[in-house]
Design an enzyme around this catalytic site. Structure first.
Site, PDB file in Angstrom:
ATOM      1  N   TYR A  55      -1.436  -0.417  10.939  1.00 18.75           N
ATOM      2  CA  TYR A  55      -1.565  -1.036   9.940  1.00 18.75           C
ATOM      3  C   TYR A  55      -0.547  -0.794   8.804  1.00 18.75           C
ATOM      4  CZ  TYR A  55      -3.272  -1.551   5.018  1.00 18.75           C
ATOM      5  OH  TYR A  55      -3.204  -1.618   3.779  1.00 18.75           O
TER       6      TYR A  55
ATOM      7  N   THR B  26       0.749  -0.999   0.090  1.00 23.81           N
ATOM      8  CA  THR B  26      -0.103   0.041   0.014  1.00 23.81           C
ATOM      9  C   THR B  26       0.643   1.259  -0.035  1.00 23.81           C
ATOM     10  OG1 THR B  26      -1.463   1.388   1.472  1.00 23.81           O
ATOM     11  CG2 THR B  26      -0.162  -0.398   2.588  1.00 23.81           C
ATOM     12  N   ASP B  27       0.418   2.275  -0.552  1.00 26.43           N
ATOM     13  CA  ASP B  27       1.152   3.710  -0.434  1.00 26.43           C
ATOM     14  C   ASP B  27       1.140   4.266   0.891  1.00 26.43           C
ATOM     15  OD1 ASP B  27      -1.687   4.145  -0.230  1.00 26.43           O
ATOM     16  OD2 ASP B  27      -1.556   5.698  -1.742  1.00 26.43           O
ATOM     17  N   GLU B  28       0.298   3.528   1.915  1.00 27.32           N
ATOM     18  CA  GLU B  28       0.238   4.044   3.313  1.00 27.32           C
ATOM     19  C   GLU B  28       1.804   3.978   3.831  1.00 27.32           C
ATOM     20  OE1 GLU B  28      -3.172   3.390   5.410  1.00 27.32           O
ATOM     21  OE2 GLU B  28      -4.333   3.471   3.624  1.00 27.32           O
TER      22      GLU B  28
ATOM     23  N   LYS C  61       2.551  -3.225   7.267  1.00 26.80           N
ATOM     24  CA  LYS C  61       2.508  -3.723   5.829  1.00 26.80           C
ATOM     25  C   LYS C  61       4.132  -3.208   5.621  1.00 26.80           C
ATOM     26  CE  LYS C  61       0.045  -4.603   3.222  1.00 26.80           C
ATOM     27  NZ  LYS C  61      -0.506  -5.682   2.655  1.00 26.80           N
TER      28      LYS C  61
HETATM   29  P1  NAD Z   1      -9.961  -7.144   2.859  1.00 22.15           P
HETATM   30  O1  NAD Z   1      -9.660  -6.984   4.437  1.00 22.15           O
HETATM   31  O2  NAD Z   1     -11.160  -6.944   1.991  1.00 22.15           O
HETATM   32  O3  NAD Z   1      -9.412  -8.803   2.450  1.00 22.15           O
HETATM   33  C1  NAD Z   1      -8.433  -9.234   3.143  1.00 22.15           C
HETATM   34  C2  NAD Z   1      -8.604 -10.790   3.295  1.00 22.15           C
HETATM   35  O4  NAD Z   1      -7.621 -11.363   3.903  1.00 22.15           O
HETATM   36  C3  NAD Z   1      -9.879 -11.407   4.009  1.00 22.15           C
HETATM   37  O5  NAD Z   1     -10.616 -12.191   2.754  1.00 22.15           O
HETATM   38  C4  NAD Z   1      -9.534 -11.886   5.152  1.00 22.15           C
HETATM   39  O6  NAD Z   1     -10.375 -13.121   5.292  1.00 22.15           O
HETATM   40  C5  NAD Z   1      -8.282 -12.637   4.734  1.00 22.15           C
HETATM   41  N1  NAD Z   1      -7.161 -12.883   5.734  1.00 22.15           N
HETATM   42  C6  NAD Z   1      -7.064 -12.058   6.957  1.00 22.15           C
HETATM   43  N2  NAD Z   1      -6.182 -12.626   7.563  1.00 22.15           N
HETATM   44  C7  NAD Z   1      -5.779 -13.879   6.909  1.00 22.15           C
HETATM   45  C8  NAD Z   1      -4.887 -14.769   7.502  1.00 22.15           C
HETATM   46  N3  NAD Z   1      -4.220 -14.823   8.698  1.00 22.15           N
HETATM   47  N4  NAD Z   1      -4.658 -15.809   6.599  1.00 22.15           N
HETATM   48  C9  NAD Z   1      -5.273 -15.832   5.434  1.00 22.15           C
HETATM   49  N5  NAD Z   1      -6.294 -14.959   5.222  1.00 22.15           N
HETATM   50  C10 NAD Z   1      -6.469 -13.906   5.830  1.00 22.15           C
HETATM   51  O7  NAD Z   1      -8.624  -6.274   2.095  1.00 22.15           O
HETATM   52  P2  NAD Z   1      -8.420  -5.703   0.893  1.00 22.15           P
HETATM   53  O8  NAD Z   1      -8.783  -4.204   0.641  1.00 22.15           O
HETATM   54  O9  NAD Z   1      -8.856  -6.799  -0.037  1.00 22.15           O
HETATM   55  O10 NAD Z   1      -6.968  -5.508   0.748  1.00 22.15           O
HETATM   56  C11 NAD Z   1      -6.075  -6.827   0.181  1.00 22.15           C
HETATM   57  C12 NAD Z   1      -4.644  -6.270   0.158  1.00 22.15           C
HETATM   58  O11 NAD Z   1      -4.434  -5.107  -0.593  1.00 22.15           O
HETATM   59  C13 NAD Z   1      -4.189  -6.121   1.515  1.00 22.15           C
HETATM   60  O12 NAD Z   1      -2.887  -6.732   1.607  1.00 22.15           O
HETATM   61  C14 NAD Z   1      -4.135  -4.476   1.709  1.00 22.15           C
HETATM   62  O13 NAD Z   1      -2.929  -4.328   2.601  1.00 22.15           O
HETATM   63  C15 NAD Z   1      -3.748  -4.327   0.271  1.00 22.15           C
HETATM   64  N6  NAD Z   1      -4.187  -2.856  -0.244  1.00 22.15           N
HETATM   65  C16 NAD Z   1      -5.554  -2.661  -0.069  1.00 22.15           C
HETATM   66  C17 NAD Z   1      -5.960  -1.400  -0.478  1.00 22.15           C
HETATM   67  C18 NAD Z   1      -7.716  -0.840  -0.520  1.00 22.15           C
HETATM   68  O14 NAD Z   1      -7.754   0.385  -0.732  1.00 22.15           O
HETATM   69  N7  NAD Z   1      -8.259  -1.517   0.066  1.00 22.15           N
HETATM   70  C19 NAD Z   1      -5.106  -0.335  -1.058  1.00 22.15           C
HETATM   71  C20 NAD Z   1      -3.704  -0.602  -1.285  1.00 22.15           C
HETATM   72  C21 NAD Z   1      -3.326  -2.033  -0.879  1.00 22.15           C
HETATM   73  P1  TYD Z   2     -10.470   4.121   4.778  1.00 18.14           P
HETATM   74  O1  TYD Z   2     -11.568   3.885   3.606  1.00 18.14           O
HETATM   75  O2  TYD Z   2     -10.436   3.612   5.914  1.00 18.14           O
HETATM   76  O3  TYD Z   2      -9.079   4.104   3.995  1.00 18.14           O
HETATM   77  P2  TYD Z   2      -7.513   4.594   4.434  1.00 18.14           P
HETATM   78  O4  TYD Z   2      -7.707   5.083   6.036  1.00 18.14           O
HETATM   79  O5  TYD Z   2      -6.832   3.309   4.211  1.00 18.14           O
HETATM   80  O6  TYD Z   2      -7.306   5.668   3.663  1.00 18.14           O
HETATM   81  O7  TYD Z   2     -10.561   5.830   4.936  1.00 18.14           O
HETATM   82  C1  TYD Z   2     -10.287   6.766   3.866  1.00 18.14           C
HETATM   83  C2  TYD Z   2     -10.539   8.042   4.189  1.00 18.14           C
HETATM   84  O8  TYD Z   2     -11.958   8.292   4.639  1.00 18.14           O
HETATM   85  C3  TYD Z   2      -9.498   8.269   5.551  1.00 18.14           C
HETATM   86  O9  TYD Z   2      -9.126   9.591   5.480  1.00 18.14           O
HETATM   87  C4  TYD Z   2     -10.400   8.304   6.656  1.00 18.14           C
HETATM   88  C5  TYD Z   2     -11.911   8.695   6.320  1.00 18.14           C
HETATM   89  N1  TYD Z   2     -13.034   8.112   6.832  1.00 18.14           N
HETATM   90  C6  TYD Z   2     -14.163   8.896   7.261  1.00 18.14           C
HETATM   91  O10 TYD Z   2     -13.882  10.237   7.390  1.00 18.14           O
HETATM   92  N2  TYD Z   2     -15.119   8.258   7.708  1.00 18.14           N
HETATM   93  C7  TYD Z   2     -15.358   6.952   8.139  1.00 18.14           C
HETATM   94  O11 TYD Z   2     -16.199   6.284   8.561  1.00 18.14           O
HETATM   95  C8  TYD Z   2     -14.345   6.100   7.519  1.00 18.14           C
HETATM   96  C9  TYD Z   2     -14.326   4.695   7.615  1.00 18.14           C
HETATM   97  C10 TYD Z   2     -13.203   6.839   6.912  1.00 18.14           C
END
Ligand code: NAD
Ligand code: TYD
Length: 338
Positions: free
Chosen positions: A153, A125-127, A157
């Site tokens: 978090y 992630t970019d975070e 990562k």
């Molecule tokens: P999500 O929370 O929707 O899905 C995570 C999945 O991992 C779930 O199905 C969960 O059951 C599974 N999981 C959790 N712990 C586990 C374990 N110990 N063993 C096996 N499976 C396990 O997350 P997402 O949004 O789909 O993100 C997927 C990946 O992408 C993550 O690594 C996250 O850090 C990364 N990512 C997410 C975003 C975003 O905006 N959502 C952006 C950049 C990177």
């Molecule tokens: P989020 O979807 O949790 O992603 P991330 O924290 O990984 O960027 O949140 C996106 C942005 O929205 C973040 O700046 C926090 C804000 N946010 C709210 O303002 N209200 C909410 O209920 C949530 C879940 C997020």
């Protein structure tokens, strides 16, 4: 070619499985997922009917289990999506983030090394770069930006990324890493900003906006992210980090207003609430490397992607309802799925 997709029952992982089936229908796919609160096999329903897709319930941090899975399946490629992924949960309870995101990644790296997997791709992630100030719009994260995570978090990562790079340098493990901006699209769990706002707006409940809603995120439609990972698997350089971003920067308040406008709901539903602790101000990605090396570009504009996303949630109300009423999670436990 056989891919092991860990975390494939989560939001991005299950979209990735559909993108794989579309682009490479001949590939064998093994989805491994612990089915935590965020994992949902209902999302994978049609994919699991395909003869070349298999599901295994498993925990990436369980060494014996992962050793047995990799020994039995012998995947060519492992793509690691499995993670605890929500910043707010990491603030309340960091321990599980270290177990899954750090220890789980290390277990996978070890097993991939033992069994000679041809590529381990870490979905990051970019975070991990921390945040940027709001008053310097010219700044964006490159692959060389120092890691400076703010939340438990993002720290977990970043630790996982460093382990991947160490396994590449020390053992020659062919890893790649992608660091993507905020994703949105179908099947996203309604704890993240966009699906939560859709859910609350549909129920005419208050939409909780942290602080003043001025924090900025770069939004990328999920299938654009999945396409980028697919390209990295095909042509990415082992050891390389690739930033993936959507040129879709928006203030949170503007995202929330756009959701309300599309659902024809009043802005009076917006409720400003206490800010998140350590809240990152702005994320912005410079995706020049992946554009230059792999020819990737985002294809879906934010306006178009948001429209498609909202329509998907409207067409799949039962998917949301099963999460909200807990019936999906109950079924997982009752049937001991996997
Ligand atoms: P999500 O929370 O929707 O899905 C995570 C999945 O991992 C779930 O199905 C969960 O059951 C599974 N999981 C959790 N712990 C586990 C374990 N110990 N063993 C096996 N499976 C396990 O997350 P997402 O949004 O789909 O993100 C997927 C990946 O992408 C993550 O690594 C996250 O850090 C990364 N990512 C997410 C975003 C975003 O905006 N959502 C952006 C950049 C990177
Ligand atoms: P989020 O979807 O949790 O992603 P991330 O924290 O990984 O960027 O949140 C996106 C942005 O929205 C973040 O700046 C926090 C804000 N946010 C709210 O303002 N209200 C909410 O209920 C949530 C879940 C997020």
């Amino acid at each position: 070619m056989k891919l092991l997709v860990t975390g494939g029952a989560g939001f991005i992982g299950n979209n990735f499985i559909y993108v794989q089936l579309d682009r490479h229908p001949e590939r064998e796919l093994v989805c491994l997922d612990k089915l935590t609160y965020a994992g949902n096999l209902e999302s994978l329903g049609p994919a699991l009917e395909r003869p070349n897709v298999k599901f295994i319930r498993g925990d990436i941090a369980d060494r014996e289990e992962m050793d047995a899975v990799i020994a039995q399946e012998r995947p060519d490629v492992v793509v690691n999506f499995a993670a605890e992924s929500h910043v707010d949960r990491s603030i309340t309870d960091p321990a599980v983030f270290l177990r899954t995101n750090v220890m789980g990644t290390q277990v996978l790296l070890d097993t991939c090394r033992i069994y000679g997997v041809q590529r381990f791709h870490q979905v990051s992630t970019d975070e991990v770069y921390g945040d940027l100030p709001l008053d310097r719009p010219e700044l964006a994260f490159t692959e060389d930006t120092p890691l400076a995570p703010s939340s438990p978090y993002s720290a977990s990562k970043a630790a996982a990324d460093l382990l991947c790079q160490a396994y590449h340098r020390t053992y020659g493990l062919p890893i790649t890493i992608s660091r993507c901006s905020n994703n949105y699209g179908p099947y996203q769990f309604p704890e993240k900003l966009i699906p939560l706002m859709i859910l609350e707006a549909l129920g005419d409940r208050p939409l909780p906006v942290y602080g003043q809603g001025l924090n900025v995120r770069d939004w990328l439609y999920v299938t654009d992210h999945c396409r980028a990972i697919d390209l990295i698997l095909e042509a990415g350089q082992p050891g390389q980090v690739y930033n993936i971003g959507g040129y879709g920067e928006r203030r949170n308040i503007d995202v929330v207003k756009a959701v309300l406008a599309q659902l024809d709901k009043p802005e009076s539903l917006i409720s400003f609430v206490e800010d998140r602790k350590g809240h990152d101000l702005r994320y912005a990605i410079d995706p020049a490397l992946i554009q230059r090396e792999l020819g990737w570009r985002p294809e879906t504009s934010f306006d178009e992607g948001l429209k498609k996303t909202i329509q998907w949630y409207l067409d799949n109300r039962s998917w949301l309802e099963h999460i909200v009423d807990g019936s999906w999670q109950d079924r997982v436990e009752r049937d001991r799925i996997g």
